[in-house]
Design a protein around this motif. Sequence first.
Motif, PDB file in Angstrom:
ATOM      1  N   ILE A   1       1.078  -0.993   0.300  1.00  0.00           N
ATOM      2  CA  ILE A   1       0.106  -0.015  -0.233  1.00  0.00           C
ATOM      3  C   ILE A   1       0.837   1.531  -0.062  1.00  0.00           C
ATOM      4  CG2 ILE A   1      -1.830   0.913   1.342  1.00  0.00           C
ATOM      5  CD1 ILE A   1      -2.990  -1.623   2.348  1.00  0.00           C
ATOM      6  N   GLU A   2       2.009   0.837   1.375  1.00  0.00           N
ATOM      7  CA  GLU A   2       2.703   2.026   0.983  1.00  0.00           C
ATOM      8  C   GLU A   2       3.454   2.491  -0.693  1.00  0.00           C
ATOM      9  OE1 GLU A   2       6.796   2.305   3.634  1.00  0.00           O
ATOM     10  OE2 GLU A   2       5.491   1.862   4.643  1.00  0.00           O
ATOM     11  N   ARG A   3       3.848   1.461  -1.090  1.00  0.00           N
ATOM     12  CA  ARG A   3       4.624   1.709  -2.525  1.00  0.00           C
ATOM     13  C   ARG A   3       3.650   2.474  -3.495  1.00  0.00           C
ATOM     14  NH1 ARG A   3       9.563  -3.114  -2.944  1.00  0.00           N
ATOM     15  NH2 ARG A   3       9.068  -1.948  -4.663  1.00  0.00           N
ATOM     16  N   TYR A   4       2.307   1.180  -3.445  1.00  0.00           N
ATOM     17  CA  TYR A   4       1.309   2.394  -4.299  1.00  0.00           C
ATOM     18  C   TYR A   4       0.850   3.907  -3.896  1.00  0.00           C
ATOM     19  CZ  TYR A   4      -2.968   2.504  -7.011  1.00  0.00           C
ATOM     20  OH  TYR A   4      -3.712   2.939  -8.132  1.00  0.00           O
ATOM     21  N   GLU A   5       0.923   3.790  -3.029  1.00  0.00           N
ATOM     22  CA  GLU A   5       0.626   5.656  -2.613  1.00  0.00           C
ATOM     23  C   GLU A   5       1.766   6.623  -3.169  1.00  0.00           C
ATOM     24  OE1 GLU A   5      -0.802   5.546   1.291  1.00  0.00           O
ATOM     25  OE2 GLU A   5      -2.464   4.272   0.519  1.00  0.00           O
ATOM     26  N   ALA A   6       3.319   5.969  -3.069  1.00  0.00           N
ATOM     27  CA  ALA A   6       3.988   6.120  -3.273  1.00  0.00           C
ATOM     28  C   ALA A   6       4.682   6.968  -4.909  1.00  0.00           C
ATOM     29  CB  ALA A   6       5.666   5.842  -2.749  1.00  0.00           C
ATOM     30  N   LEU A   7       3.657   5.648  -5.167  1.00  0.00           N
ATOM     31  CA  LEU A   7       3.869   5.955  -6.935  1.00  0.00           C
ATOM     32  C   LEU A   7       3.018   6.683  -7.300  1.00  0.00           C
ATOM     33  CD1 LEU A   7       4.187   4.685  -9.640  1.00  0.00           C
ATOM     34  CD2 LEU A   7       2.262   2.834  -9.368  1.00  0.00           C
ATOM     35  N   LYS A   8       1.388   7.005  -6.801  1.00  0.00           N
ATOM     36  CA  LYS A   8       0.425   7.430  -7.134  1.00  0.00           C
ATOM     37  C   LYS A   8       1.276   8.798  -6.710  1.00  0.00           C
ATOM     38  CE  LYS A   8      -3.946   6.405  -8.858  1.00  0.00           C
ATOM     39  NZ  LYS A   8      -4.145   7.142  -9.483  1.00  0.00           N
ATOM     40  N   LYS A   9       1.398   9.678  -6.109  1.00  0.00           N
ATOM     41  CA  LYS A   9       1.872  10.520  -6.005  1.00  0.00           C
ATOM     42  C   LYS A   9       2.921  11.450  -6.871  1.00  0.00           C
ATOM     43  CE  LYS A   9       2.351  10.945  -1.072  1.00  0.00           C
ATOM     44  NZ  LYS A   9       2.712  10.489   0.412  1.00  0.00           N
ATOM     45  N   ARG A  10       4.169  10.377  -7.284  1.00  0.00           N
ATOM     46  CA  ARG A  10       5.193  11.055  -8.474  1.00  0.00           C
ATOM     47  C   ARG A  10       4.289  11.232  -9.534  1.00  0.00           C
ATOM     48  NH1 ARG A  10       8.974   5.639  -9.069  1.00  0.00           N
ATOM     49  NH2 ARG A  10       7.429   5.136 -10.932  1.00  0.00           N
ATOM     50  N   GLU A  11       3.389  10.389 -10.075  1.00  0.00           N
ATOM     51  CA  GLU A  11       2.477  10.816 -11.292  1.00  0.00           C
ATOM     52  C   GLU A  11       2.119  12.450 -11.436  1.00  0.00           C
ATOM     53  OE1 GLU A  11      -0.938   7.666 -11.362  1.00  0.00           O
ATOM     54  OE2 GLU A  11       0.549   6.463 -12.032  1.00  0.00           O
TER      55      GLU A  11
ATOM     56  N   ILE B   1       6.612  -3.145 -12.236  1.00  0.00           N
ATOM     57  CA  ILE B   1       6.539  -2.731 -13.095  1.00  0.00           C
ATOM     58  C   ILE B   1       6.005  -1.205 -13.352  1.00  0.00           C
ATOM     59  CG2 ILE B   1       6.017  -3.014 -15.680  1.00  0.00           C
ATOM     60  CD1 ILE B   1       5.780  -6.248 -15.338  1.00  0.00           C
ATOM     61  N   ALA B   2       5.261  -0.723 -12.833  1.00  0.00           N
ATOM     62  CA  ALA B   2       5.012   0.199 -12.356  1.00  0.00           C
ATOM     63  C   ALA B   2       5.951   0.875 -12.109  1.00  0.00           C
ATOM     64  CB  ALA B   2       3.150   0.832 -12.056  1.00  0.00           C
ATOM     65  N   GLU B   3       6.674   0.839 -11.178  1.00  0.00           N
ATOM     66  CA  GLU B   3       7.284   1.547 -10.511  1.00  0.00           C
ATOM     67  C   GLU B   3       8.675   1.783 -10.850  1.00  0.00           C
ATOM     68  OE1 GLU B   3       7.429   0.473  -5.688  1.00  0.00           O
ATOM     69  OE2 GLU B   3       8.487  -0.601  -6.691  1.00  0.00           O
ATOM     70  N   LYS B   4       9.222   0.925 -12.282  1.00  0.00           N
ATOM     71  CA  LYS B   4      10.392   0.846 -13.099  1.00  0.00           C
ATOM     72  C   LYS B   4       9.954  -0.297 -13.762  1.00  0.00           C
ATOM     73  CE  LYS B   4      14.466  -0.303 -11.348  1.00  0.00           C
ATOM     74  NZ  LYS B   4      15.275  -0.998 -12.608  1.00  0.00           N
ATOM     75  N   PRO B   5      10.294   0.434 -15.458  1.00  0.00           N
ATOM     76  CA  PRO B   5      10.377  -1.043 -16.215  1.00  0.00           C
ATOM     77  C   PRO B   5      11.598  -1.991 -15.810  1.00  0.00           C
ATOM     78  CG  PRO B   5      10.255   1.427 -17.137  1.00  0.00           C
ATOM     79  CD  PRO B   5      10.373   1.070 -15.774  1.00  0.00           C
ATOM     80  N   SER B   6      11.518  -3.865 -15.988  1.00  0.00           N
ATOM     81  CA  SER B   6      11.697  -4.228 -15.344  1.00  0.00           C
ATOM     82  C   SER B   6      11.833  -5.520 -16.380  1.00  0.00           C
ATOM     83  CB  SER B   6      11.324  -4.606 -14.429  1.00  0.00           C
ATOM     84  OG  SER B   6      12.690  -4.645 -13.257  1.00  0.00           O
TER      85      SER B   6
END
Lengths: 121, 121
Positions: A111-121, B24-29
């Motif tokens: 969840i933490e990583r998904y939310e970090a991903l969302k912020k990054r967008e 993969i969303a975080e970084k293409p691999s």
Amino acid sequence: MRGFGRGTGAFGRRWVELYLLLLIAEKPSHGYELSTRLKDFGVMIPGIGQMGSLYRILSTLEMSGLVATDWDISEGGPARKVYKITKEGLSFLEDAMESVYALKTNIEKFIERYEALKKRE
Amino acid sequence: MRGFGRGTGAFGRRWVELYLLLLIAEKPSHGYELSTRLKDFGVMIPGIGQMGSLYRILSTLEMSGLVATDWDISEGGPARKVYKITKEGLSFLEDAMESVYALKTNIEKFIERYEALKKRE
DNA sequence: GGCTCTTATATGATATAAGCATATATATAA
DNA sequence: TTATATATATGCTTATATCATATAAGAGCC
């Protein structure tokens, strides 16, 4: 690819076994009752959409000695096969809790990583 | 009955797909790299013990349009099939997060009930 | 009695997924 | 040249999930 949380493939078989062991440890129950108690957990669990799978999983738990059964014919209606936890079942559950705690940490990380991903967008 | 969190049946297939989509969303691999990144999550995931399963799961993700691929031959060594997330993959992941949050609640409930059971003994 | 519904357990058949082994191939290090 | 690490992929077998169906007791209805 099918959906999640809609009755198909939400959890793995092993988790269903743990859920059943916990429910049975809380209170001895028969299969049909366990299916309704499982729903109370709120997340759909695979192999439980159809009762057939549930009975098969219960059979494997019985065969491996984690639960024991008695037939209950006191209530009228069709006979009920009542499952109760064994000593082996309880200690299996205790050992498995390590994995449950690990899963919790894991989900939180997800969840933490998904939310970090969302912020990054 | 096998153990939990030891590489066999810890999660369901659907969850592995979600983990892969997030990574993969975080970084293409490429696949080989994804297998090591999966291990960093700390909980063993089914079908990943052997690389074969991972490549098959990645194939289904590609076939369903949730990821797209490019071959990378720039680095030397064997060619790498690099997976990147698609728009469809991102929106699938977003939809699936509902189930992830539900799973978290679910696991917490499980732990709570197990601990209540322990106290009762 | 016959009909349907709910409760209750169980198995047969098939499709999907997991687990294990193996094949292929490039580059690097010993 | 042999071994190791990197890299992708498929064949085979077993396990699991899913769907359908079989069996059966009691309850309520007409």
